[in-house]
Design an enzyme around this catalytic site. Sequence first.
Site, PDB file in Angstrom:
ATOM      1  N   GLU A  66      34.366  47.699  50.410  1.00 14.15           N
ATOM      2  CA  GLU A  66      34.365  47.252  49.016  1.00 14.15           C
ATOM      3  C   GLU A  66      33.702  45.880  48.910  1.00 14.15           C
ATOM      4  O   GLU A  66      33.984  44.984  49.695  1.00 14.15           O
ATOM      5  CB  GLU A  66      35.804  47.178  48.511  1.00 14.15           C
ATOM      6  CG  GLU A  66      35.908  46.829  47.071  1.00 14.15           C
ATOM      7  CD  GLU A  66      37.352  46.807  46.607  1.00 14.15           C
ATOM      8  OE1 GLU A  66      37.620  46.105  45.630  1.00 14.15           O
ATOM      9  OE2 GLU A  66      38.195  47.470  47.221  1.00 14.15           O
ATOM     10  N   SER A  92      35.284  47.883  43.351  1.00 11.25           N
ATOM     11  CA  SER A  92      36.585  48.211  42.757  1.00 11.25           C
ATOM     12  C   SER A  92      36.439  48.242  41.242  1.00 11.25           C
ATOM     13  O   SER A  92      35.406  47.855  40.693  1.00 11.25           O
ATOM     14  CB  SER A  92      37.624  47.156  43.145  1.00 11.25           C
ATOM     15  OG  SER A  92      37.432  45.989  42.385  1.00 11.25           O
TER      16      SER A  92
END
Length: 187
Positions: A66, A92
């Site tokens: 991420e 995210s």
Amino acid sequence: MLKGNLCPDGALIKVAGLAVLVHEGPARVFECEEDCVRAVEARAYQAGEVLIVRNEGPVGGPGMREMLGVTAIIYGQQMGEKVALITDGRFSGATRGICVGHVSPEAAIGGPLALVRDGDRVRIDIENRRMDLIAGEDELNARRAAWRPPVPRHKSGLLAKYAKLVGQANLGAVIHEGGAEWPWFDH
């Protein structure tokens, strides 16, 4: 969902809250997230650039890391609406700005993101759902012919095995060829 010569199998962008729907600028290529973070922390990037973080996809990561950390630093420097960030990794739901992730196929297996060089023009056109490297087909073919896979980050162990088995993001980044079979479902 975006398509184009940089993401023939697709890429994802969150459009909520975006004021700018087209971004075109010169590429700034990073082979991993850490290289991009160092450049951003040093403010060694400019407004208008398209930051490319490659080799963070299912195979290259391995596991689609991420990119929230680098986007948070960019926003903290008030550059969130002035640059774009493209990765074969993921973002995210908290990500803001022009951030494109899940680029498929990923750079580590020779996807078009692997062919981008510093200074290349990249165009993200959200309204038309396109993301393209502005380069001629002959140039792209020459780069494709010269491309060599990166050295895997893990040569043994579970992550090395995972990288050899995992599929691409557009197919779920899973290590099997389809949906799971559940014994209680009748077919």
